[in-house]
Scaffold this motif. Structure first.
Motif, PDB file in Angstrom:
ATOM      1  N   GLU A 113       1.021  -1.467  -0.202  1.00  0.00           N
ATOM      2  CA  GLU A 113      -0.035   0.130   0.165  1.00  0.00           C
ATOM      3  C   GLU A 113       1.029   1.253  -0.023  1.00  0.00           C
ATOM      4  OE1 GLU A 113      -3.727   2.189   2.302  1.00  0.00           O
ATOM      5  OE2 GLU A 113      -2.803   0.376   3.218  1.00  0.00           O
ATOM      6  N   LEU A 114       1.889   1.248   0.742  1.00  0.00           N
ATOM      7  CA  LEU A 114       2.797   2.470   0.681  1.00  0.00           C
ATOM      8  C   LEU A 114       3.566   2.602  -0.561  1.00  0.00           C
ATOM      9  CD1 LEU A 114       4.512   4.723   2.075  1.00  0.00           C
ATOM     10  CD2 LEU A 114       6.087   2.925   2.713  1.00  0.00           C
ATOM     11  N   VAL A 115       3.837   1.764  -1.264  1.00  0.00           N
ATOM     12  CA  VAL A 115       4.344   1.843  -2.803  1.00  0.00           C
ATOM     13  C   VAL A 115       3.292   2.246  -3.550  1.00  0.00           C
ATOM     14  CG1 VAL A 115       5.318   0.570  -4.635  1.00  0.00           C
ATOM     15  CG2 VAL A 115       6.140   0.107  -2.498  1.00  0.00           C
ATOM     16  N   ALA A 116       2.034   1.976  -3.438  1.00  0.00           N
ATOM     17  CA  ALA A 116       0.809   2.208  -4.385  1.00  0.00           C
ATOM     18  C   ALA A 116       0.479   3.853  -3.944  1.00  0.00           C
ATOM     19  CB  ALA A 116      -0.497   1.379  -3.908  1.00  0.00           C
ATOM     20  N   ARG A 117       0.608   4.186  -2.815  1.00  0.00           N
ATOM     21  CA  ARG A 117       0.475   5.650  -2.475  1.00  0.00           C
ATOM     22  C   ARG A 117       1.563   6.448  -3.116  1.00  0.00           C
ATOM     23  NH1 ARG A 117      -2.748   6.367   2.244  1.00  0.00           N
ATOM     24  NH2 ARG A 117      -4.070   4.749   2.371  1.00  0.00           N
ATOM     25  N   ILE A 118       2.753   5.995  -3.083  1.00  0.00           N
ATOM     26  CA  ILE A 118       3.865   6.691  -3.563  1.00  0.00           C
ATOM     27  C   ILE A 118       3.695   6.832  -4.973  1.00  0.00           C
ATOM     28  CG2 ILE A 118       6.469   6.497  -4.081  1.00  0.00           C
ATOM     29  CD1 ILE A 118       6.802   5.430  -1.422  1.00  0.00           C
ATOM     30  N   ARG A 119       3.473   5.794  -5.673  1.00  0.00           N
ATOM     31  CA  ARG A 119       3.322   5.837  -7.083  1.00  0.00           C
ATOM     32  C   ARG A 119       2.103   6.896  -7.509  1.00  0.00           C
ATOM     33  NH1 ARG A 119       6.188   2.064  -9.595  1.00  0.00           N
ATOM     34  NH2 ARG A 119       6.626   0.056  -8.375  1.00  0.00           N
ATOM     35  N   ALA A 120       0.978   6.581  -6.782  1.00  0.00           N
ATOM     36  CA  ALA A 120      -0.160   7.869  -6.991  1.00  0.00           C
ATOM     37  C   ALA A 120       0.245   9.097  -6.977  1.00  0.00           C
ATOM     38  CB  ALA A 120      -0.998   7.146  -6.222  1.00  0.00           C
ATOM     39  N   VAL A 121       0.891   9.568  -5.943  1.00  0.00           N
ATOM     40  CA  VAL A 121       1.216  10.874  -5.408  1.00  0.00           C
ATOM     41  C   VAL A 121       2.409  11.289  -6.716  1.00  0.00           C
ATOM     42  CG1 VAL A 121       2.458  12.382  -4.065  1.00  0.00           C
ATOM     43  CG2 VAL A 121       1.065  10.667  -3.159  1.00  0.00           C
ATOM     44  N   LEU A 122       3.395  10.401  -6.931  1.00  0.00           N
ATOM     45  CA  LEU A 122       4.027  11.061  -8.208  1.00  0.00           C
ATOM     46  C   LEU A 122       3.721  11.274  -9.363  1.00  0.00           C
ATOM     47  CD1 LEU A 122       7.181   8.350  -7.336  1.00  0.00           C
ATOM     48  CD2 LEU A 122       7.397  10.851  -7.131  1.00  0.00           C
ATOM     49  N   ARG A 123       2.636  10.271  -9.472  1.00  0.00           N
ATOM     50  CA  ARG A 123       1.800  10.498 -10.797  1.00  0.00           C
ATOM     51  C   ARG A 123       1.143  11.813 -11.045  1.00  0.00           C
ATOM     52  NH1 ARG A 123      -3.416   9.437 -12.417  1.00  0.00           N
ATOM     53  NH2 ARG A 123      -3.716   8.172 -10.443  1.00  0.00           N
ATOM     54  N   ARG A 124       0.565  12.320  -9.635  1.00  0.00           N
ATOM     55  CA  ARG A 124      -0.357  13.612  -9.705  1.00  0.00           C
ATOM     56  C   ARG A 124       0.879  14.751 -10.173  1.00  0.00           C
ATOM     57  NH1 ARG A 124      -2.111  11.821  -4.080  1.00  0.00           N
ATOM     58  NH2 ARG A 124      -3.695  10.171  -4.751  1.00  0.00           N
ATOM     59  N   TYR A 125       2.113  14.575  -9.667  1.00  0.00           N
ATOM     60  CA  TYR A 125       3.132  15.364 -10.011  1.00  0.00           C
ATOM     61  C   TYR A 125       3.925  15.359 -11.326  1.00  0.00           C
ATOM     62  CZ  TYR A 125       2.674  17.593  -5.407  1.00  0.00           C
ATOM     63  OH  TYR A 125       2.544  18.291  -4.333  1.00  0.00           O
ATOM     64  N   GLY A 126       3.542  14.415 -12.254  1.00  0.00           N
ATOM     65  CA  GLY A 126       3.919  14.103 -13.509  1.00  0.00           C
ATOM     66  C   GLY A 126       5.272  13.130 -13.478  1.00  0.00           C
ATOM     67  N   HIS A 127       5.590  12.537 -12.585  1.00  0.00           N
ATOM     68  CA  HIS A 127       6.592  11.639 -12.547  1.00  0.00           C
ATOM     69  C   HIS A 127       6.269  10.037 -12.327  1.00  0.00           C
ATOM     70  CE1 HIS A 127       9.318  14.718 -11.434  1.00  0.00           C
ATOM     71  NE2 HIS A 127       8.565  15.148 -10.241  1.00  0.00           N
ATOM     72  N   GLY A 128       6.681   9.289 -13.495  1.00  0.00           N
ATOM     73  CA  GLY A 128       6.289   7.854 -13.471  1.00  0.00           C
ATOM     74  C   GLY A 128       4.978   7.476 -13.478  1.00  0.00           C
TER      75      GLY A 128
END
Length: 242
Positions: A113-128
């Motif tokens: 879940e932590l990795v999923a949260r990190i991915r989601a936040v990065l996506r909102r900022y245009g990363h990965g």
């Protein structure tokens, strides 16, 4: 081994060496780079601005507060923030408007879940971005905005994503799936999941304030997300919906 410069770099700010080692191994195994910081001074030493793509910050650092660092970052840089908190911490302070944290997770947490949260936040900022060419899925519209329930995004009139934290999105989707019904705070807390169940109604009030800032034309005079005093909240999709 040299880090792939295309990988998002995560700053892990935690005063527990074992936690730092565990988190750095987790994010590296998930395709990210990691730099470990035992305290705020170590993060500051990364540069101005720090060359990282996300800050993963423990709320309770030895002798100092992770909130202090979160506020410092938000005031100066466009770096997303994910907070790690203990069960006894006051969530409304963590997600309050003054800190600007993008998401949080309560310990102990599921590593996936932590990795999923990190991915989601990065996506909102245009990363990965999560998946190249991701298509818009089924959605629920209000005014000129649309909640895309497939990709779990809020889109504006131009199809651009409106950044939401995980808790904000879950709350908004529940509202638009249950329009024109007064929903009491305990029901909203239940919908947000077990990581919120220990906290009081104030948590919902803070999230409502943040949501209104993102979906209402005039947040102080909402027309969609309405308060029903002593009862809870009700969501009005607008005149185009029954």
């Amino acid at each position: 081994m040299q880090r792939d410069q295309s990988e998002p770099l995560i700053a892990i700010v935690d005063d527990d060496e074992n936690v730092r080692d565990t988190l750095s191994a987790l994010v590296r195994d998930s395709g990210f780079g990691a730099v470990c910081c035992p305290d705020i001074a170590s993060f500051m030493a990364l540069g101005d601005p720090p060359q990282v793509n996300l800050a993963l910050i423990d709320l309770r650092l030895r002798g100092e507060s992770g909130l202090t660092l979160a506020i410092h970052i938000r005031e100066r840089y466009e770096i997303p923030i994910v907070m790690l908190t203990g069960v006894g911490d006051e969530i409304d302070k963590i997600i309050g408007l003054e800190t600007g944290a993008d998401d949080y997770l309560i310990k102990p947490f599921n590593p996936r879940e932590l990795v999923a949260r990190i991915r989601a936040v990065l996506r909102r900022y245009g990363h990965g971005s999560a998946k190249p060419g991701i298509a818009s899925g089924p959605g629920i519209s209000f005014r000129d905005m649309r909640v895309d329930v497939q990709s779990r995004r809020l889109l504006d009139a131009d199809g651009e994503e409106v950044p939401l934290t995980n808790a904000e999105y879950r709350l908004l989707e529940y509202f638009v799936r249950n329009p024109n019904r007064v929903i009491p705070r305990p029901e909203l807390l239940t919908e947000l999941g077990s990581d919120m169940e220990r906290y009081v109604d104030r948590t919902i009030d803070v999230l409502i304030l943040r949501l209104r800032r993102k979906i209402e034309l005039v947040p102080s005079k909402p027309v969609h997300l309405l308060t029903r005093r002593t009862q809870g909240y009700i969501f009005d999709l607008g005149p185009d919906h029954p």
